[in-house]
Design a protein around this motif. Structure first.
Motif, short mmCIF file in Angstrom:
data_model
loop_
_atom_site.label_atom_id
_atom_site.label_comp_id
_atom_site.label_asym_id
_atom_site.label_seq_id
_atom_site.Cartn_x
_atom_site.Cartn_y
_atom_site.Cartn_z
N GLY A 1 4.42 33.99 -34.21
CA GLY A 1 3.93 32.88 -32.91
C GLY A 1 5.12 32.32 -32.55
N VAL A 2 6.18 31.65 -32.82
CA VAL A 2 7.27 30.68 -32.26
C VAL A 2 7.24 32.25 -30.94
CG1 VAL A 2 9.41 29.78 -32.36
CG2 VAL A 2 7.84 29.31 -34.17
N GLY A 3 7.98 32.92 -31.18
CA GLY A 3 8.25 33.88 -30.37
C GLY A 3 7.66 34.54 -29.03
N LEU A 4 6.10 33.86 -29.47
CA LEU A 4 4.99 34.33 -28.52
C LEU A 4 5.02 33.38 -27.53
CD1 LEU A 4 1.99 34.05 -28.97
CD2 LEU A 4 1.78 35.15 -30.58
N LEU A 5 5.41 32.27 -28.08
CA LEU A 5 5.19 30.74 -27.28
C LEU A 5 6.38 30.11 -26.71
CD1 LEU A 5 3.18 28.64 -29.90
CD2 LEU A 5 1.82 29.91 -27.89
N LEU A 6 6.92 31.15 -26.90
CA LEU A 6 8.12 30.90 -26.01
C LEU A 6 8.36 30.36 -24.44
CD1 LEU A 6 11.57 30.90 -26.88
CD2 LEU A 6 11.90 33.19 -26.29
#
Length: 327
Positions: A27-32
């Motif tokens: 989730g953190v990666g795709l919200l970068l």
């Protein structure tokens, strides 16, 4: 309870751990590209997951290894049927891992931006395809009498599976935003709260539809209750994060993902990979299992080493528990 049932539960728990822990760093990666406003904020977002992302992937490796050892027929048929999507997941996970390591190797905005794109794509694709894969496992695939896959890759892209992929994508995005709200400070945390609420509303709608669809395909009273509790936990996480209770919000989103995984495995049992050609061709915990001696040895090994792994990973999270800001 037979050892075959014990190991079915153990594999379910391993996937639960993987989706809960890897889910937030996906989730953190795709919200970068969505949450971060500049390079310093992107660096801070990556720092929130950098100490733990590779440890989270251990759950995936362990789940695959346990499936191979405890249910070799399941492993063989599963990896044969899902060869193409699993290959795509593997490639994107490799790109993601390289992005973590290579992003800071050169002092160049273009260099960092490209690796940030690789990290976002490497998080987005698995978040989507894991849902597609698990929806197909629950729904069943075209297995013949020898438990060999006789379908095509296009058969895996059915409406139910694609809906499952969108559901996991929304769940992981919400879970990642909840984690960012908890683990970061300043503008990053404030933006993460806003994203968590918006993504959470979408996730609730998709989860309700997907879990209801799943129950109609073969649920029971117990699985209906589990699915309802998952949706309730996810819905309750949204006002919690909006009121600044980030810890409770993250815990509730983790519970929602965990209960979703449990409900899917409960619907699946006693099958491990149903056949849509003929139910008699389905793989079950009985006909897909390894020998009793193998299961006994695996049980002793797991009983000794699993607590040590859990203690070490828990210690890692404790050491890196502090909030991170763009400064």
């Amino acid at each position: 309870m037979e050892l075959t049932d014990v190991w079915f539960v153990a594999i379910a728990v391993l996937w639960l751990g993987y989706f809960v822990l890897e889910g937030f760093d996906f989730g953190v990666g795709l919200l970068l590209p969505v949450v971060a406003g500049n390079d310093a904020e992107r660096r801070a977002m990556i720092e929130t997951i950098e100490p733990v992302w590779d440890g989270n992937e251990v759950w995936l490796i362990t789940a695959a290894a346990a499936t191979f050892a405890a249910f070799p027929e399941w492993y063989a048929s599963l990896f044969s049927a899902f060869y193409l999507p699993l290959l795509v997941i593997l490639v994107t996970l490799i790109v993601r891992g390289v992005a973590f390591e290579y992003r800071g190797k050169r002092d160049s905005p273009t260099w960092r931006r490209r690796w940030d794109t690789g990290l976002a794509v490497g998080s987005f694709v698995p978040a989507l395809l894991w849902g597609v894969a698990f929806a197909n496992i629950v729904r069943g695939v075209r297995l013949d009498s020898r438990h060999e896959y006789v379908g095509t890759p296009a058969d895996l892209l059915n409406p139910y599976a694609l809906f499952g992929g969108l559901t996991t994508l929304a769940l992981f995005a919400t879970h990642g935003a909840m984690f960012l709200a908890l683990k970061s400070t300043g503008e990053i945390s404030r933006r993460a709260v806003a994203v968590a609420v918006r993504a959470g509303v979408v996730a609730v709608v998709l989860a309700v539809a997907f879990l209801a669809w799943t129950q109609l395909q073969g649920g029971s009273l117990a699985t209906v209750v589990l699915a309802a509790l998952a949706v309730l936990a996810l819905a309750c996480s949204l006002p919690a994060v909006g009121m600044g209770r980030q810890g409770w919000a993250f815990l509730l989103s983790a519970v929602a993902i965990g209960l979703t995984v449990i409900s899917l495995f409960a619907v699946l049992y006693p099958n491990v990979l149903p056949s849509t050609v003929d139910p008699a061709y389905s793989l079950t915990v009985g006909n897909a299992a390894a020998t009793p001696k193998t299961l006994v040895v695996m049980t002793w090994v797991a009983a000794i080493f699993l607590p040590l792994v859990l203690l070490y990973q828990g210690w890692t999270y404790w050491v890196f528990r502090h909030r991170i800001g763009a400064g």
